[in-house]
Design a protein around this motif. Structure first.
Motif, mmCIF file in Angstrom:
data_model
loop_
_atom_site.group_PDB
_atom_site.id
_atom_site.type_symbol
_atom_site.label_atom_id
_atom_site.label_comp_id
_atom_site.label_asym_id
_atom_site.label_seq_id
_atom_site.Cartn_x
_atom_site.Cartn_y
_atom_site.Cartn_z
ATOM 1 N N GLY A 86 -10.363 9.113 5.487
ATOM 2 C CA GLY A 86 -9.280 8.078 6.254
ATOM 3 C C GLY A 86 -9.493 6.798 5.553
ATOM 4 N N ALA A 87 -9.932 6.417 4.239
ATOM 5 C CA ALA A 87 -10.085 5.128 3.920
ATOM 6 C C ALA A 87 -8.750 4.914 3.167
ATOM 7 C CB ALA A 87 -11.358 5.043 2.975
ATOM 8 N N LEU A 88 -8.429 3.444 3.046
ATOM 9 C CA LEU A 88 -7.366 3.064 2.110
ATOM 10 C C LEU A 88 -7.609 3.509 0.785
ATOM 11 C CD1 LEU A 88 -4.347 1.891 2.227
ATOM 12 C CD2 LEU A 88 -5.533 -0.361 2.142
ATOM 13 N N VAL A 89 -6.976 4.124 -0.076
ATOM 14 C CA VAL A 89 -7.086 4.358 -1.411
ATOM 15 C C VAL A 89 -6.036 4.028 -2.330
ATOM 16 C CG1 VAL A 89 -8.908 6.203 -0.892
ATOM 17 C CG2 VAL A 89 -6.477 6.820 -1.214
ATOM 18 N N ARG A 90 -5.047 3.707 -1.609
ATOM 19 C CA ARG A 90 -3.850 3.380 -2.482
ATOM 20 C C ARG A 90 -3.317 1.977 -2.089
ATOM 21 N NH1 ARG A 90 1.457 7.374 -4.016
ATOM 22 N NH2 ARG A 90 -0.568 8.741 -4.613
ATOM 23 N N LEU A 91 -2.578 1.032 -2.910
ATOM 24 C CA LEU A 91 -2.248 -0.153 -2.416
ATOM 25 C C LEU A 91 -1.381 -0.711 -4.007
ATOM 26 C CD1 LEU A 91 -1.275 -2.331 -0.564
ATOM 27 C CD2 LEU A 91 -3.241 -3.648 -0.988
ATOM 28 N N GLN A 92 -0.076 -0.504 -3.781
ATOM 29 C CA GLN A 92 0.585 -0.907 -4.958
ATOM 30 C C GLN A 92 2.025 -1.376 -4.630
ATOM 31 O OE1 GLN A 92 0.351 3.377 -6.372
ATOM 32 N NE2 GLN A 92 2.058 2.700 -7.379
ATOM 33 N N GLN A 93 2.715 -2.234 -5.189
ATOM 34 C CA GLN A 93 3.899 -2.513 -5.224
ATOM 35 C C GLN A 93 4.873 -1.456 -6.143
ATOM 36 O OE1 GLN A 93 3.799 -6.631 -6.281
ATOM 37 N NE2 GLN A 93 3.610 -7.356 -4.090
ATOM 38 N N HIS A 94 5.884 -1.531 -5.931
ATOM 39 C CA HIS A 94 6.797 -0.390 -6.401
ATOM 40 C C HIS A 94 6.749 -0.533 -8.059
ATOM 41 C CE1 HIS A 94 7.589 0.903 -2.326
ATOM 42 N NE2 HIS A 94 8.524 0.029 -2.154
ATOM 43 N N ASP A 95 6.738 -1.532 -8.488
ATOM 44 C CA ASP A 95 6.595 -1.844 -10.035
ATOM 45 C C ASP A 95 5.444 -2.156 -10.727
ATOM 46 O OD1 ASP A 95 6.653 -4.229 -8.739
ATOM 47 O OD2 ASP A 95 8.052 -5.240 -9.983
ATOM 48 N N GLY A 96 4.392 -2.002 -9.686
ATOM 49 C CA GLY A 96 3.000 -2.198 -10.060
ATOM 50 C C GLY A 96 2.105 -1.215 -9.944
ATOM 51 N N PRO A 97 0.793 -1.390 -10.624
ATOM 52 C CA PRO A 97 -0.258 -0.312 -10.472
ATOM 53 C C PRO A 97 -0.921 -0.097 -9.151
ATOM 54 C CG PRO A 97 -0.994 -2.378 -11.754
ATOM 55 C CD PRO A 97 0.323 -2.785 -11.301
ATOM 56 N N ASN A 98 -1.654 0.925 -8.704
ATOM 57 C CA ASN A 98 -2.585 0.958 -7.838
ATOM 58 C C ASN A 98 -3.897 0.111 -8.055
ATOM 59 O OD1 ASN A 98 -3.836 1.458 -5.453
ATOM 60 N ND2 ASN A 98 -4.441 3.563 -6.262
ATOM 61 N N VAL A 99 -4.283 -0.804 -7.038
ATOM 62 C CA VAL A 99 -5.347 -1.788 -7.109
ATOM 63 C C VAL A 99 -6.638 -1.193 -6.556
ATOM 64 C CG1 VAL A 99 -4.000 -3.772 -7.503
ATOM 65 C CG2 VAL A 99 -4.666 -3.179 -5.298
ATOM 66 N N LEU A 100 -6.564 -0.103 -5.993
ATOM 67 C CA LEU A 100 -7.539 0.634 -5.369
ATOM 68 C C LEU A 100 -7.752 2.029 -5.880
ATOM 69 C CD1 LEU A 100 -6.415 0.169 -1.578
ATOM 70 C CD2 LEU A 100 -7.694 -1.400 -2.838
ATOM 71 N N ALA B 214 8.137 -2.875 0.511
ATOM 72 C CA ALA B 214 7.431 -3.923 -0.348
ATOM 73 C C ALA B 214 6.091 -3.103 -0.829
ATOM 74 C CB ALA B 214 6.516 -4.990 0.751
ATOM 75 N N TYR B 215 5.553 -2.129 -0.434
ATOM 76 C CA TYR B 215 4.284 -1.340 -0.764
ATOM 77 C C TYR B 215 4.334 -0.005 -0.655
ATOM 78 C CZ TYR B 215 1.971 -5.977 -0.051
ATOM 79 O OH TYR B 215 1.495 -7.141 -0.015
ATOM 80 N N GLU B 216 3.311 0.644 -1.311
ATOM 81 C CA GLU B 216 3.258 1.910 -1.324
ATOM 82 C C GLU B 216 1.652 2.267 -1.080
ATOM 83 O OE1 GLU B 216 3.066 5.795 -4.495
ATOM 84 O OE2 GLU B 216 4.991 4.926 -3.937
ATOM 85 N N LEU B 217 1.348 2.577 0.199
ATOM 86 C CA LEU B 217 -0.078 2.610 0.536
ATOM 87 C C LEU B 217 -0.465 4.332 0.831
ATOM 88 C CD1 LEU B 217 1.436 0.554 2.481
ATOM 89 C CD2 LEU B 217 -0.712 -0.276 2.936
ATOM 90 N N PRO C 34 1.241 -11.699 -13.550
ATOM 91 C CA PRO C 34 0.198 -12.179 -12.882
ATOM 92 C C PRO C 34 0.187 -11.009 -11.472
ATOM 93 C CG PRO C 34 1.870 -13.581 -12.542
ATOM 94 C CD PRO C 34 2.589 -12.542 -13.591
ATOM 95 N N LEU C 35 -1.060 -11.028 -11.051
ATOM 96 C CA LEU C 35 -1.200 -10.226 -9.935
ATOM 97 C C LEU C 35 -2.454 -10.605 -9.219
ATOM 98 C CD1 LEU C 35 0.090 -7.673 -8.337
ATOM 99 C CD2 LEU C 35 -1.404 -6.089 -9.547
ATOM 100 N N THR C 36 -2.346 -10.726 -7.814
ATOM 101 C CA THR C 36 -3.460 -11.265 -7.095
ATOM 102 C C THR C 36 -3.504 -10.126 -5.628
ATOM 103 O OG1 THR C 36 -3.373 -13.560 -7.663
ATOM 104 C CG2 THR C 36 -4.504 -13.216 -5.528
#
Length: 685
Positions: A28-42, A18-21, A200-202
Motif C-alpha cells: 500500500g505504499a506510494l511508489v509512483r509520483l509524476q507529472q504527466h510530462d515528467g519522470p516518476n520520482v519514487l 496534475a499528477y499520476e500516482l 528544473p524539478l523539485t
C-alpha cells in the motif's frame, strides 16, 4: 477535476489533471509520483512500508516484526477533489491512508483502527514517502531549511543517512537532541526537499499538526532517500476505535529551488502577523535576580537605553525552581526580585525611557517544592499507575524529548486538558498584565511534552498543545494590544505570537564560528530560510536563558573576536538582535557600534538582503548587501584568523563602523580591500 483510476499487476494508479500516482498492491505504499510530462520520482529501491506504528513501547515499531499488506482501496470526492484511500493491514491494526489531490499539492492523513479485541497503547506514527530521487543522481540535492542540515547537500550524502545512526558533519554540522531536524510545526517548518535545478524539478513535503509535533528524518538506501515524519501521538486505542493523525503535504513542482517553496507558503497559515515594532527593536533578556532585584535593573536602564535597547524581556519574578521557568508559586514574588512596588517602579522607569516590557510566562511545569502539587494534584500529568510524570519520560516520543520542549529532570508537567488549571493560569497572566502595565509576554515552550497515560479515549495521552495555543489566543482576544513572542521557532508560534527566538539560526551561527559551515553555506541557509516565512518574525541571539544547557559553547565564546563577528553577521542578515544579560559588559567596542548602526540605518532593518554579492571574496569572508531605495550597505566579515582581502569591481564607500583597519589598492579593473583578522566592516555602496 477529472481523473482516471486503473489497476496494474503491482500498482493501483490514479491519474488526475496534475499528477499520476501509484500505490503498491503489496504493502500500500506510494511508489509512483509524476507529472504527466515528467519522470516518476519514487520507487528507487525496494518497496518499503509508507506507515509504521509504535505499539506497546516507544521503540517497538511494528514493521520490524510483521509486514504491512495492501487490503483494498477506494476513491471518493471531497469538495470536488479526488481522495484516494489505501486500506492497509498491519498486525492488530487497519490503516486508512488518505491522499487528497488539491491542485499542485497532495494532502495526506492517516486513520488508525484497532481491529483486535484488546486496548492498544500507541507510542507514535511514522508517515513515510519511500525511495525518492529527482533528476540526475549526480545533480540531485537535498535541503531542509530551518534545521541543522547542511544546505545544498548532495544526494550521495543524504542517501547515506540512517535513522538509527547519528548523522556525520558533512550532512549536519551539529545536532540538537541527537537529531539534525527540528520538530514540525513547533520548532521548525518541517520542509524536506529533493531537487535538480537543471531540469528544473523539485519534490517537497512537510507536516502540520495542531496537537502533536512530528520529528522529520531521512533514511537512505545508497541511491535514494525516504522522507519521513515521526508523529508524537500517544494514547490508548480501544478495540474498534479509529484515530486520525496529522497532515502531511506533498508536492512535485516544475520549479527550481528555493522558488518551489512558494507552494509551502501558500498552504501554511500564519494568522498572527509579525509584531509591527519588532523589526526596529533591540531586545534585552534578563533575570531580576542577576541585578539584585528590580531596583538594580532600574538603575541600569539609562546605560541600556544608551545602547539602543528598547525592549526588556524579563524572566519570571515569581518564585521558581532550579531553572527559571519551573514554576514555584505564581502568586508569590521571589524576594530576591524585590517586591511589587519595586517592580512597578522599574517598569514605570522603563516606560519613561521609551522601553516596552515583556514578562516571561512558563507553561509546561512546576518545581518539586511547588504548592500546586499538594493543593491541586489534579492539575498534573500522570502515568497509567497514577504517579506524577517528572522530567522527560523515557517513553516520550522523539519530538517531545527535543531540546526546547523537554522539561528539566525534576519538573512536574501541568495537564493542559484541565479546564480549571487553564482558567487559573489565564487569570493570573491577565492580572500580571494589568497590575504591572506590561506591554507583552514571552511565552516559554507552549508544548505538552509528556504523555498522560492515565487518560482514556477519546482523550489522547499526548493532547494538550492545542489547548495551550487556545489559552494564549483567548488572552490576546481580551487584551488585543498585548504583544506576544515565543521561544519556539516554527509556524506553530504564529498562531499566537508576533515573533520568535530563532534557535536554528543561533546554532548555525555557532557552527559558522567553529568553521563547521562556511560563510557561503550560512548565506545559502538564510536564503532558503527567508523563503519559508517572513524574516520579520525572527529574533537573533548568541546567548539566552537556556544556552548554557543546550549550547554551552555559545556562552563560552562571550567577549571573543568570533562573537564580535557573529553579532555583525546577525545584524547584516536582518535578524532582530536580542542581548542576554551581561553580554553588553563583555564587548564595549563592536557591539555598541553595531547596535547604533542598526538603529541609524533603516536599510539594515528593512532593506532587501543579497548574500555573497562580492563573488571574488575568499572562502573565509562573508559579504551581505542591504538595499533600501537608493541606500546600499555592504557588510563584510572576515572569519579568518589572519588578514585577508577581497577584490571589488566597483569601489566601496566609507566604512560606517570604523573599528577595524583596512587598506585599499587599485588593481586592474577593480580595487583590492585588505581586511584585518576577524575584521567587521559596513561599507556604503
Amino acid at each position: 477535476m477529472s481523473y482516471e483510476l486503473y489497476e496494474q499487476s503491482d500498482q493501483i494508479v490514479l491519474r488526475t489533471d496534475a499528477y499520476e500516482l501509484g500505490w503498491s498492491t503489496e504493502n500500500g505504499a506510494l511508489v509512483r509520483l509524476q507529472q504527466h510530462d515528467g519522470p516518476n520520482v519514487l520507487g528507487f529501491g525496494p518497496v518499503i512500508a509508507g506507515i509504521d506504528i509504535a505499539l506497546g513501547s516507544a521503540t517497538n515499531w511494528i514493521t520490524a516484526q510483521t509486514f504491512a499488506r495492501y487490503i483494498w482501496h477506494r476513491l471518493s470526492m471531497q469538495e470536488h477533489r479526488p481522495v484516494m484511500t489505501i486500506i492497509i493491514g498491519i498486525g492488530p491494526l487497519k490503516l486508512f491512508d488518505h491522499y487528497r489531490i488539491d491542485g499542485e499539492v497532495i494532502e495526506r492523513w492517516i486513520e488508525i483502527e484497532n481491529v483486535s479485541g484488546d486496548d492498544l497503547r500507541l507510542y507514535g506514527v511514522r508517515m513515510i514517502v519511500p525511495n525518492v530521487r529527482v533528476g540526475d543522481p549526480n545533480r540531485c540535492t537535498f535541503d531542509a531549511p530551518g534545521n541543522s542540515v547542511r544546505p545544498r547537500t548532495p544526494l550521495t550524502i543524504a542517501a547515506g543517512q540512517d535513522r538509527n545512526v547519528l548523522p556525520r558533519r558533512f550532512f549536519a554540522p551539529g545536532l540538537r537532541g541527537g537529531s539534525a531536524f527540528e520538530p514540525s510545526p513547533t520548532q521548525g517548518a518541517g520542509v524536506m526537499a529533493l531537487y535538480d535545478n537543471d531540469v528544473p524539478l523539485t519534490f517537497l513535503c512537510w507536516y502540520i499538526g495542531d496537537d502533536e509535533a512530528a520529528l522529520p528524518y531521512v533514511m537512505g538506501n545508497g541511491t535514494a532517500v525516504s522522507l519521513a515524519y515521526e508523529v508524537a501521538v500517544t494514547g490508548w486505542l480501544r478495540s474498534e476505535q479509529r484515530l486520525r493523525v496529522g497532515t502531511q503535504w506533498i508536492g512535485l513542482q516544475h520549479r527550481s529551488w528555493p522558488a518551489a517553496l512558494a507552494v509551502y507558503r501558500a498552504r501554511t497559515s500564519l494568522p498572527q502577523p509579525p509584531a509591527a515594532w519588532l523589526r526596529d527593536a533591540i531586545l534585552y533578556v534578563t533575570d531580576l535576580r542577576q541585578h539584585g532585584g528590580a531596583a538594580g535593573l532600574a538603575a541600569q536602564l539609562p546605560e541600556l537605553k544608551a545602547l539602543g535597547i528598547d525592549t526588556l524581556c524579563i524572566l519570571p519574578w515569581h518564585t521558581v525552581g532550579e531553572r527559571p521557568h519551573l514554576i514555584g508559586d505564581l502568586e508569590r514574588i521571589d524576594p530576591v526580585c524585590g517586591d511589587e512596588p519595586a517592580i512597578r517602579r522599574m517598569i514605570e522607569t522603563a516606560h519613561q525611557h521609551g522601553m516596552r516590557v515583556l514578562l516571561d510566562v512558563a507553561m509546561q511545569g512546576c518545581a518539586p517544592d511547588s504548592r500546586y502539587l499538594s493543593e491541586h494534584p489534579e492539575w498534573f500529568v500522570r502515568d497509567d499507575s497514577g504517579a506524577f510524570v517528572i522530567g522527560v519520560p523515557t517513553d516520550a516520543p522523539a519530538a517531545a524529548r527535543h531540546p526546547g520542549v523537554g522539561l528539566p529532570t525534576n519538573g512536574y508537567h501541568f495537564d493542559w486538558t484541565r479546564t480549571d488549571w487553564r482558567l487559573y493560569w489565564q487569570q493570573w497572566v491577565i492580572a500580571q498584565v494589568d497590575r504591572f502595565a506590561l506591554d507583552g509576554l514571552r511565552v516559554i515552550a507552549p508544548y505538552q511534552a509528556a504523555p498522560a497515560w492515565i487518560r482514556r479515549p477519546p482523550l489522547r495521552a499526548s493532547s494538550g498543545t492545542a489547548l495551550m495555543v487556545q489559552a494564549l489566543r483567548e488572552i490576546i482576544a481580551v487584551r488585543p494590544s498585548l504583544s506576544l513572542l515565543c521561544t519556539l521557532s516554527g509556524p506553530h508560534s504564529a498562531q499566537f505570537a508576533g515573533g520568535w527566538f530563532d534557535y536554528p539560526s543561533h546554532h548555525m551561527l555557532i557552527h559558522l564560528a567553529m568553521r563547521r559551515i562556511t560563510p557561503a553555506e550560512w548565506c545559502a541557509y538564510q536564503t532558503d530560510y527567508a523563503d519559508l516565512y517572513p524574516a520579520a518574525y525572527r529574533i537573533g541571539f548568541l546567548e539566552m536563558h537556556d544556552t548554557a544547557d543546550c549550547n554551552p559553547l555559545a556562552d563560552g565564546l562571550r567577549g571573543s573576536r568570533l562573537v564580535q563577528a557573529l553579532w555583525a553577521v546577525m545584524v547584516f542578515s536582518g535578524l532582530t538582535p536580542a542581548i542576554w544579560n551581561g553580554q553588553e559588559h563583555a564587548d564595549r567596542t563592536v557591539l555598541p557600534r553595531l547596535l547604533a548602526l542598526w538603529r541609524q540605518e533603516p536599510a539594515l532593518r528593512h532593506g532587501t538582503v543579497t548574500y555573497q554579492t562580492l563573488t571574488t571574496a575568499p572562502v573565509e569572508v562573508l559579504t551581505i548587501r542591504r538595499t533600501l531605495g537608493e541606500r546600499i550597505l555592504t557588510g563584510v566579515v572576515n572569519f579568518g584568523a589572519l588578514p585577508s582581502h577581497l577584490l571589488v569591481t566597483e569601489p566601496l564607500g566609507n566604512d560606517l563602523l570604523g573599528i577595524f583597519p583596512h587598506s585599499r589598492e587599485r588593481r586592474g579593473v577593480g580595487e583590492v580591500v585588505q581586511l584585518a583578522a576577524f575584521g567587521v566592516y559596513c561599507f556604503e555602496g
